[in-house]
Write an enzyme that holds these catalytic residues in place. Structure first.
Site, PDB file in Angstrom:
ATOM      1  N   GLU A  71     -26.233  -4.513 -15.584  1.00  0.00           N
ATOM      2  CA  GLU A  71     -27.206  -3.067 -15.404  1.00  0.00           C
ATOM      3  C   GLU A  71     -28.757  -3.104 -13.952  1.00  0.00           C
ATOM      4  O   GLU A  71     -28.330  -4.087 -13.238  1.00  0.00           O
ATOM      5  CB  GLU A  71     -27.994  -3.583 -16.972  1.00  0.00           C
ATOM      6  CG  GLU A  71     -27.740  -3.909 -18.486  1.00  0.00           C
ATOM      7  CD  GLU A  71     -28.149  -4.128 -18.949  1.00  0.00           C
ATOM      8  OE1 GLU A  71     -28.015  -3.479 -19.999  1.00  0.00           O
ATOM      9  OE2 GLU A  71     -28.931  -4.500 -19.105  1.00  0.00           O
TER      10      GLU A  71
ATOM     11  N   CYS B  41     -34.599  -2.825  -9.263  1.00  0.00           N
ATOM     12  CA  CYS B  41     -33.793  -3.924  -9.710  1.00  0.00           C
ATOM     13  C   CYS B  41     -31.997  -4.247  -9.879  1.00  0.00           C
ATOM     14  O   CYS B  41     -31.714  -3.450 -10.829  1.00  0.00           O
ATOM     15  CB  CYS B  41     -34.898  -5.072 -10.314  1.00  0.00           C
ATOM     16  SG  CYS B  41     -33.713  -6.382 -11.083  1.00  0.00           S
TER      17      CYS B  41
ATOM     18  N   CYS C 237     -23.705 -14.396 -15.313  1.00  0.00           N
ATOM     19  CA  CYS C 237     -23.696 -15.547 -14.381  1.00  0.00           C
ATOM     20  C   CYS C 237     -23.881 -16.986 -14.577  1.00  0.00           C
ATOM     21  O   CYS C 237     -22.940 -17.068 -16.292  1.00  0.00           O
ATOM     22  CB  CYS C 237     -25.489 -15.646 -14.199  1.00  0.00           C
ATOM     23  SG  CYS C 237     -26.231 -16.414 -13.378  1.00  0.00           S
TER      24      CYS C 237
ATOM     25  N   CYS D 214     -29.978 -20.887 -17.406  1.00  0.00           N
ATOM     26  CA  CYS D 214     -30.956 -21.011 -17.259  1.00  0.00           C
ATOM     27  C   CYS D 214     -31.383 -21.188 -19.211  1.00  0.00           C
ATOM     28  O   CYS D 214     -31.354 -19.846 -19.447  1.00  0.00           O
ATOM     29  CB  CYS D 214     -32.461 -20.025 -16.006  1.00  0.00           C
ATOM     30  SG  CYS D 214     -31.958 -20.700 -14.527  1.00  0.00           S
TER      31      CYS D 214
ATOM     32  N   CYS E 104     -33.440 -17.309 -20.023  1.00  0.00           N
ATOM     33  CA  CYS E 104     -32.571 -16.500 -19.360  1.00  0.00           C
ATOM     34  C   CYS E 104     -31.274 -15.279 -20.489  1.00  0.00           C
ATOM     35  O   CYS E 104     -30.636 -16.807 -20.342  1.00  0.00           O
ATOM     36  CB  CYS E 104     -31.903 -16.319 -17.844  1.00  0.00           C
ATOM     37  SG  CYS E 104     -31.591 -14.799 -17.400  1.00  0.00           S
TER      38      CYS E 104
ATOM     39  N   CYS F 250     -37.486  -8.728 -16.808  1.00  0.00           N
ATOM     40  CA  CYS F 250     -36.328  -9.471 -15.855  1.00  0.00           C
ATOM     41  C   CYS F 250     -35.928 -10.370 -17.243  1.00  0.00           C
ATOM     42  O   CYS F 250     -36.598 -11.223 -17.628  1.00  0.00           O
ATOM     43  CB  CYS F 250     -37.850 -10.938 -15.597  1.00  0.00           C
ATOM     44  SG  CYS F 250     -38.260 -10.913 -13.831  1.00  0.00           S
TER      45      CYS F 250
HETATM   46  N1  SAH Z   1     -30.642 -15.913 -10.383  1.00  0.00           N
HETATM   47  C1  SAH Z   1     -31.243 -14.792  -9.342  1.00  0.00           C
HETATM   48  C2  SAH Z   1     -32.194 -13.580  -9.542  1.00  0.00           C
HETATM   49  C3  SAH Z   1     -31.783 -13.708 -11.591  1.00  0.00           C
HETATM   50  S1  SAH Z   1     -33.494 -13.653 -12.130  1.00  0.00           S
HETATM   51  C4  SAH Z   1     -32.906 -15.679 -10.159  1.00  0.00           C
HETATM   52  O1  SAH Z   1     -32.677 -17.219 -10.515  1.00  0.00           O
HETATM   53  O2  SAH Z   1     -33.141 -16.043  -8.953  1.00  0.00           O
HETATM   54  C5  SAH Z   1     -34.793 -12.698 -11.883  1.00  0.00           C
HETATM   55  C6  SAH Z   1     -35.914 -13.411 -11.842  1.00  0.00           C
HETATM   56  O3  SAH Z   1     -36.383 -13.436 -13.631  1.00  0.00           O
HETATM   57  C7  SAH Z   1     -35.639 -14.644 -11.937  1.00  0.00           C
HETATM   58  O4  SAH Z   1     -37.086 -15.701 -11.112  1.00  0.00           O
HETATM   59  C8  SAH Z   1     -36.217 -15.877 -13.476  1.00  0.00           C
HETATM   60  O5  SAH Z   1     -36.070 -16.962 -13.373  1.00  0.00           O
HETATM   61  C9  SAH Z   1     -36.871 -14.884 -13.840  1.00  0.00           C
HETATM   62  N2  SAH Z   1     -36.253 -14.588 -15.653  1.00  0.00           N
HETATM   63  C10 SAH Z   1     -34.965 -15.461 -16.585  1.00  0.00           C
HETATM   64  N3  SAH Z   1     -35.403 -14.629 -17.531  1.00  0.00           N
HETATM   65  C11 SAH Z   1     -37.080 -14.205 -17.498  1.00  0.00           C
HETATM   66  C12 SAH Z   1     -37.574 -13.788 -18.382  1.00  0.00           C
HETATM   67  N4  SAH Z   1     -37.213 -14.472 -20.285  1.00  0.00           N
HETATM   68  N5  SAH Z   1     -38.705 -13.703 -18.410  1.00  0.00           N
HETATM   69  C13 SAH Z   1     -39.577 -13.770 -17.391  1.00  0.00           C
HETATM   70  N6  SAH Z   1     -38.570 -13.691 -16.373  1.00  0.00           N
HETATM   71  C14 SAH Z   1     -37.329 -14.862 -16.450  1.00  0.00           C
END
Ligand code: SAH
Length: 347
Positions: A95, A108, A115, A119, A122, A340
């Site tokens: 996406e 974006c 991935c 995390c 996420c 995000c």
């Molecule tokens: N892997 C990379 C890029 C993808 S995530 C990274 O970790 O930076 C992009 C951003 O979204 C990151 O800052 C991540 O921590 C944040 N993110 C992930 N899940 C989220 C959520 N549920 N709510 C808000 N931000 C989130």
């Protein structure tokens, strides 16, 4: 007759394409024309290449394929955000999102299918990593969003963030190749200063980027400056502890003189105490940086909840008192699961 798999023509450099035409008894210049169709004009098929003769197009068709992405589904949010579900040549889906504000339109984009990191907050982490995207699959996402930006917002794309699915530094070579194309005059000619690569923090790769003298910006998803807390929510932190991350970031700043942006979500009962704030302030003071407090986008039943406004205000006050720039980012596109951490191919 045995079927020979056709080659992806976009895996060829301009030089290789020119050589190919010479080896076919044609002019090297034909290579330039086709290259332009492939990269600047975004041709999806050889038949699009109207200034190339029918016979040549047929010859190309017999030898190559164009593995172009296809936007399978486009969703538009009430706030102007657009989410594309992008189908790759092997049927997998990633996406990408267009985020308009009054002054810019940001793409974006995804760097991997799924991935490999874990995390806990996420949605993408639940998909596991299936494969890396090729440079052209990353580039195509940008082109698709640039088109939508012109169509729906009457202006070209102004910025790109690698904050879609995947960890860009775990697909470093392809991300770099895509950025080269995006910034080159033969691609979009966009300034690298308008591109941000966001990483969860892979120290070795951050150092490599610094050595490679990249010109784009760096964002790090920090979320906690206390190892125990960070490991709890981002388990890979156990292997890449904050000490190593900080050392790599100091190296980055030393070489590039580019400030780092820390992305940070404040969650209720996880990192909303004064000790969390103090640790962040200390972490920020070691390497020139700023903080982007991002709103949490819920992905399920509630292990994680956005902290109270009071807690966020405490963060902002402490950071500002210590001379650290802090911004608070509101979510966009929540109604279409485009915010995000929500990218998970729900449909
Ligand atoms: N892997 C990379 C890029 C993808 S995530 C990274 O970790 O930076 C992009 C951003 O979204 C990151 O800052 C991540 O921590 C944040 N993110 C992930 N899940 C989220 C959520 N549920 N709510 C808000 N931000 C989130």
């Amino acid at each position: 007759m045995e079927q020979v798999a056709k080659k992806d023509i976009r895996a060829l450099s301009k030089e290789q394409l020119r050589d190919f035409f010479v080896s076919e008894g044609d002019k090297a210049f034909r290579g330039n024309q086709v290259y332009e169709w492939l990269w600047q004009k975004g041709a999806h098929s050889f038949d699009d290449m109207t200034n190339i003769s029918k016979e040549t197009r047929k010859m190309l068709e017999d030898n190559f394929v164009i593995n172009h992405i296809r936007v399978d589904k486009m969703q538009r949010s009430s706030d102007g955000t657009i989410k594309n579900a992008v189908r790759l040549h092997d049927g997998l889906i990633v996406e990408s999102v267009l985020i308009p504000t009054s002054t810019r339109t940001t793409a974006c984009v995804s760097s991997q299918v799924g991935c490999s990191l874990d995390c806990k907050f996420c949605a993408t982490s639940r998909l596991k990593r299936m494969r890396n995207l090729n440079p052209d699959e990353i580039y195509d996402q940008v082109i698709a969003i640039d088109r939508e930006s012109r169509l729906y917002h009457n202006r070209p794309l102004s910025n790109i963030v690698f904050m879609g699915m995947g960890e860009p530094l775990m697909n470093y070579n392809n991300v770099l190749k895509a950025i080269d194309k995006i910034t080159s005059e033969e691609g979009l000619g966009m300034s690298p200063k308008r591109i941000t690569v966001s990483t969860s923090g892979v120290p070795k790769m951050i150092k490599k980027m610094a050595d490679d003298e990249v010109k784009f910006k760096l964002a790090v998803s920090l979320h906690s400056a206390i190892d125990e807390v960070r490991t709890e929510i981002m388990p890979f932190n156990e292997h890449f502890p904050l000490k190593d991350l900080k050392e790599a970031l100091a190296y980055w700043y030393d070489k590039t003189k580019n400030k780092i942006t820390y992305e940070y979500v404040v969650w209720d009962g996880i990192n909303d105490q004064q000790k969390d704030i103090n640790a962040l302030v200390k972490f920020c003071k070691d390497v020139p940086s700023k903080v982007n407090l991002i709103e949490y986008n819920p992905i399920d039943d509630g292990q994680f909840q956005q902290a109270s406004n009071k807690a966020i205000d405490r963060y902002v006050d402490s950071l500002e008192q210590n001379g650290i720039t802090v911004t608070v980012r509101r979510s966009r596109g929540k109604d279409i699961d485009a915010a995000c951490g929500q990218l998970a191919n729900k449909e």
